[in-house]
Design a protein around this motif. Structure first.
Motif, PDB file in Angstrom:
ATOM      1  N   HIS A  50      54.741  26.954  34.516  1.00 43.27           N
ATOM      2  CA  HIS A  50      53.483  26.966  35.252  1.00 43.27           C
ATOM      3  C   HIS A  50      53.411  28.145  36.225  1.00 43.27           C
ATOM      4  CE1 HIS A  50      50.766  23.686  34.305  1.00 43.27           C
ATOM      5  NE2 HIS A  50      51.807  22.892  34.134  1.00 43.27           N
ATOM      6  N   ILE A  51      54.375  28.194  37.134  1.00 40.68           N
ATOM      7  CA  ILE A  51      54.272  29.197  38.198  1.00 40.68           C
ATOM      8  C   ILE A  51      54.460  30.614  37.666  1.00 40.68           C
ATOM      9  CG2 ILE A  51      55.345  30.071  40.300  1.00 40.68           C
ATOM     10  CD1 ILE A  51      55.741  27.270  41.235  1.00 40.68           C
ATOM     11  N   LEU A  52      55.542  30.856  36.930  1.00 46.26           N
ATOM     12  CA  LEU A  52      55.802  32.227  36.464  1.00 46.26           C
ATOM     13  C   LEU A  52      54.684  32.762  35.564  1.00 46.26           C
ATOM     14  CD1 LEU A  52      59.665  32.230  35.873  1.00 46.26           C
ATOM     15  CD2 LEU A  52      58.364  33.021  37.857  1.00 46.26           C
ATOM     16  N   PRO A  53      54.173  31.979  34.583  1.00 43.75           N
ATOM     17  CA  PRO A  53      53.048  32.507  33.794  1.00 43.75           C
ATOM     18  C   PRO A  53      51.809  32.803  34.638  1.00 43.75           C
ATOM     19  CG  PRO A  53      54.072  30.671  32.651  1.00 43.75           C
ATOM     20  CD  PRO A  53      54.656  30.704  34.036  1.00 43.75           C
ATOM     21  N   GLU A  54      51.594  31.996  35.699  1.00 47.69           N
ATOM     22  CA  GLU A  54      50.408  32.215  36.524  1.00 47.69           C
ATOM     23  C   GLU A  54      50.542  33.438  37.418  1.00 47.69           C
ATOM     24  OE1 GLU A  54      49.189  28.835  38.747  1.00 47.69           O
ATOM     25  OE2 GLU A  54      48.952  27.552  36.991  1.00 47.69           O
ATOM     26  N   LEU A  55      51.769  33.870  37.662  1.00 51.04           N
ATOM     27  CA  LEU A  55      51.939  35.024  38.544  1.00 51.04           C
ATOM     28  C   LEU A  55      51.268  36.269  37.979  1.00 51.04           C
ATOM     29  CD1 LEU A  55      55.595  34.676  39.870  1.00 51.04           C
ATOM     30  CD2 LEU A  55      53.454  33.933  40.904  1.00 51.04           C
ATOM     31  N   GLY A  56      51.217  36.357  36.639  1.00 49.75           N
ATOM     32  CA  GLY A  56      50.537  37.499  36.028  1.00 49.75           C
ATOM     33  C   GLY A  56      49.067  37.538  36.396  1.00 49.75           C
ATOM     34  N   SER A  57      48.400  36.380  36.337  1.00 53.44           N
ATOM     35  CA  SER A  57      46.979  36.336  36.695  1.00 53.44           C
ATOM     36  C   SER A  57      46.787  36.586  38.188  1.00 53.44           C
ATOM     37  CB  SER A  57      46.373  34.985  36.306  1.00 53.44           C
ATOM     38  OG  SER A  57      47.009  33.924  36.989  1.00 53.44           O
ATOM     39  N   HIS A  58      47.733  36.121  38.996  1.00 53.61           N
ATOM     40  CA  HIS A  58      47.619  36.379  40.432  1.00 53.61           C
ATOM     41  C   HIS A  58      47.849  37.851  40.746  1.00 53.61           C
ATOM     42  CE1 HIS A  58      47.046  32.254  41.402  1.00 53.61           C
ATOM     43  NE2 HIS A  58      48.234  31.865  40.969  1.00 53.61           N
ATOM     44  N   ALA A  59      48.631  38.529  39.917  1.00 53.93           N
ATOM     45  CA  ALA A  59      48.820  39.963  40.112  1.00 53.93           C
ATOM     46  C   ALA A  59      47.491  40.703  39.970  1.00 53.93           C
ATOM     47  CB  ALA A  59      49.843  40.505  39.113  1.00 53.93           C
ATOM     48  N   ALA A  61      44.637  39.456  40.879  1.00 55.06           N
ATOM     49  CA  ALA A  61      43.950  39.241  42.151  1.00 55.06           C
ATOM     50  C   ALA A  61      44.473  40.207  43.211  1.00 55.06           C
ATOM     51  CB  ALA A  61      44.143  37.793  42.606  1.00 55.06           C
ATOM     52  N   PHE A  62      45.784  40.447  43.213  1.00 54.01           N
ATOM     53  CA  PHE A  62      46.358  41.424  44.140  1.00 54.01           C
ATOM     54  C   PHE A  62      45.784  42.811  43.870  1.00 54.01           C
ATOM     55  CE2 PHE A  62      49.090  38.218  45.556  1.00 54.01           C
ATOM     56  CZ  PHE A  62      49.913  38.684  46.562  1.00 54.01           C
ATOM     57  N   GLU A  63      45.684  43.144  42.590  1.00 56.84           N
ATOM     58  CA  GLU A  63      45.179  44.471  42.214  1.00 56.84           C
ATOM     59  C   GLU A  63      43.749  44.680  42.716  1.00 56.84           C
ATOM     60  OE1 GLU A  63      44.176  46.982  38.126  1.00 56.84           O
ATOM     61  OE2 GLU A  63      45.283  45.073  38.028  1.00 56.84           O
ATOM     62  N   ARG A  64      42.922  43.640  42.579  1.00 55.24           N
ATOM     63  CA  ARG A  64      41.527  43.755  42.988  1.00 55.24           C
ATOM     64  C   ARG A  64      41.378  43.755  44.506  1.00 55.24           C
ATOM     65  NH1 ARG A  64      39.208  39.238  38.706  1.00 55.24           N
ATOM     66  NH2 ARG A  64      39.357  40.550  36.822  1.00 55.24           N
ATOM     67  N   ALA A  65      42.194  42.919  45.177  1.00 48.53           N
ATOM     68  CA  ALA A  65      42.034  42.773  46.618  1.00 48.53           C
ATOM     69  C   ALA A  65      42.635  43.942  47.394  1.00 48.53           C
ATOM     70  CB  ALA A  65      42.678  41.459  47.077  1.00 48.53           C
ATOM     71  N   SER A  73      51.110  45.870  41.847  1.00 47.18           N
ATOM     72  CA  SER A  73      50.585  44.560  42.241  1.00 47.18           C
ATOM     73  C   SER A  73      51.484  43.444  41.745  1.00 47.18           C
ATOM     74  CB  SER A  73      49.166  44.373  41.679  1.00 47.18           C
ATOM     75  OG  SER A  73      48.285  45.340  42.192  1.00 47.18           O
ATOM     76  N   GLU A  74      51.930  43.553  40.504  1.00 47.32           N
ATOM     77  CA  GLU A  74      52.834  42.542  39.936  1.00 47.32           C
ATOM     78  C   GLU A  74      54.153  42.508  40.702  1.00 47.32           C
ATOM     79  OE1 GLU A  74      54.771  42.834  35.829  1.00 47.32           O
ATOM     80  OE2 GLU A  74      53.022  41.559  35.484  1.00 47.32           O
ATOM     81  N   SER A  75      54.632  43.656  41.097  1.00 45.42           N
ATOM     82  CA  SER A  75      55.882  43.717  41.851  1.00 45.42           C
ATOM     83  C   SER A  75      55.746  43.005  43.192  1.00 45.42           C
ATOM     84  CB  SER A  75      56.297  45.172  42.086  1.00 45.42           C
ATOM     85  OG  SER A  75      56.575  45.821  40.856  1.00 45.42           O
ATOM     86  N   TRP A  76      54.590  43.143  43.840  1.00 48.26           N
ATOM     87  CA  TRP A  76      54.384  42.463  45.115  1.00 48.26           C
ATOM     88  C   TRP A  76      54.381  40.949  44.932  1.00 48.26           C
ATOM     89  CZ3 TRP A  76      55.012  43.681  49.906  1.00 48.26           C
ATOM     90  CH2 TRP A  76      54.916  45.004  50.309  1.00 48.26           C
ATOM     91  N   PRO A 196      41.413  33.096  50.004  1.00 51.48           N
ATOM     92  CA  PRO A 196      41.129  34.082  48.943  1.00 51.48           C
ATOM     93  C   PRO A 196      42.150  33.966  47.811  1.00 51.48           C
ATOM     94  CG  PRO A 196      41.071  35.107  51.112  1.00 51.48           C
ATOM     95  CD  PRO A 196      41.633  33.733  51.316  1.00 51.48           C
ATOM     96  N   PRO A 197      41.756  34.348  46.597  1.00 47.82           N
ATOM     97  CA  PRO A 197      42.675  34.270  45.456  1.00 47.82           C
ATOM     98  C   PRO A 197      43.995  34.993  45.679  1.00 47.82           C
ATOM     99  CG  PRO A 197      40.446  34.705  44.691  1.00 47.82           C
ATOM    100  CD  PRO A 197      40.413  34.783  46.189  1.00 47.82           C
ATOM    101  N   VAL A 198      43.956  36.116  46.411  1.00 49.97           N
ATOM    102  CA  VAL A 198      45.190  36.868  46.638  1.00 49.97           C
ATOM    103  C   VAL A 198      46.170  36.046  47.478  1.00 49.97           C
ATOM    104  CG1 VAL A 198      44.277  38.019  48.697  1.00 49.97           C
ATOM    105  CG2 VAL A 198      46.142  39.070  47.393  1.00 49.97           C
ATOM    106  N   VAL A 199      45.663  35.250  48.414  1.00 47.05           N
ATOM    107  CA  VAL A 199      46.530  34.403  49.246  1.00 47.05           C
ATOM    108  C   VAL A 199      47.059  33.228  48.430  1.00 47.05           C
ATOM    109  CG1 VAL A 199      46.673  33.010  51.339  1.00 47.05           C
ATOM    110  CG2 VAL A 199      45.290  35.096  51.327  1.00 47.05           C
ATOM    111  N   ILE A 200      46.194  32.626  47.609  1.00 47.92           N
ATOM    112  CA  ILE A 200      46.634  31.530  46.736  1.00 47.92           C
ATOM    113  C   ILE A 200      47.766  32.007  45.828  1.00 47.92           C
ATOM    114  CG2 ILE A 200      45.960  29.960  44.893  1.00 47.92           C
ATOM    115  CD1 ILE A 200      44.747  29.157  47.493  1.00 47.92           C
ATOM    116  N   GLY A 201      47.606  33.208  45.279  1.00 47.71           N
ATOM    117  CA  GLY A 201      48.648  33.761  44.425  1.00 47.71           C
ATOM    118  C   GLY A 201      49.954  33.942  45.170  1.00 47.71           C
TER     119      GLY A 201
END
Length: 250
Positions: A50-59, A61-65, A73-76, A196-201
């Motif tokens: 769950h968590i690790l696969p979702e980190l890609g989508s949250h990355a 959100a980091f990229e956009r924010a 972004s993925e590294s962060w 914000p999505p970036v914080v949720i991620g």
């Protein structure tokens, strides 16, 4: 049914673990209870499926924010997961050192009060984030919520049992009520505040790192005499449920 009511019941279930984990006598076994190894397997299954696969989508959100390149972004995101792991590793080391020093000086097999409360404070932060995420997950399906709740419920059994083992007197007197307050506060904030999505991620990544460290800390030491087959069964059963739920959602 009102989603907030459902998550409120789940948060209260988390609170029952905090309050009554000391009464789960079947966990107090030597060698280690197979149920704790099973719970650890489920928690690790949640992190990897769950968590690790979702980190890609949250990355994303980091990229956009933040406006960073995709790779950075993925590294962060993964750095936040590492931060959660390092935080709890540092606290566990402090507990071990404090316990050893006090055993040598006073003959008491307990860590210093300040170090114990540092542990409880970090655990309260983690459970507050988990309770908040009851209302704010990337996968907002009913099945996803149930799987999240089941995995976190079993994780809390493992984590709270380990916290109480460090200092049963302080845990039973005040520590468990701090965790109850943190759980209810996290859930309440989740019903009132949408981050914000970036914080949720970032929160998801932090929780993932913390859970990995807590589970491995409980399972790996030789003196714990943990069990591989229950650990494997927990990971396998939870993985099957997650994959089945994903197939049904397609």
């Amino acid at each position: 049914m009102n989603p907030a009511l459902v998550t409120a019941v789940m948060a209260l279930a988390f609170c029952t673990v905090h309050v009554f984990v000391g009464r789960l006598r079947f966990l107090d076994r030597a060698p280690r209870s197979r149920w704790l190894s099973f719970a650890g397997g489920v928690a690790v299954g949640y992190v990897f499926l769950h968590i690790l696969p979702e980190l890609g989508s949250h990355a994303v959100a980091f990229e956009r924010a933040i406006g960073l390149p995709p790779t950075l972004s993925e590294s962060w995101v993964y750095a936040l997961a590492l931060g959660g792991l390092v935080l709890f590793y540092g606290i566990e080391r402090a507990l071990k050192i404090s316990r050893g020093d006090r055993r040598a000086e006073e003959g008491r097999d307990r860590p210093e009060h300040g170090v114990f409360w540092l542990h409880i404070g970090a655990s309260a932060l983690l459970i507050a984030v988990i309770a908040y995420l009851l209302n704010h997950r990337e996968e907002a399906t009913t099945g996803g919520l149930v799987l999240f709740f089941a995995a976190m419920m079993l994780h809390l059994v493992t984590a709270d049992y380990g916290a109480r083992r460090e200092h049963p007197e302080l845990y039973d007197r005040r520590g468990r009520w701090v965790l109850v307050a943190a759980t209810l506060a996290g859930w309440f904030v989740g019903t009132r505040l949408v981050l914000p999505p970036v914080v949720i991620g970032g929160l998801f990544a932090f929780v993932g790192g913390c859970i990995v460290l807590v589970v491995l800390k409980e399972e790996l030491p030789e003196e714990r005499k943990s069990y591989f087959l229950p650990f494997f069964a927990g990971a396998a059963i939870y993985s099957a449920l997650v994959i089945g739920e994903l197939h049904l959602a397609v």
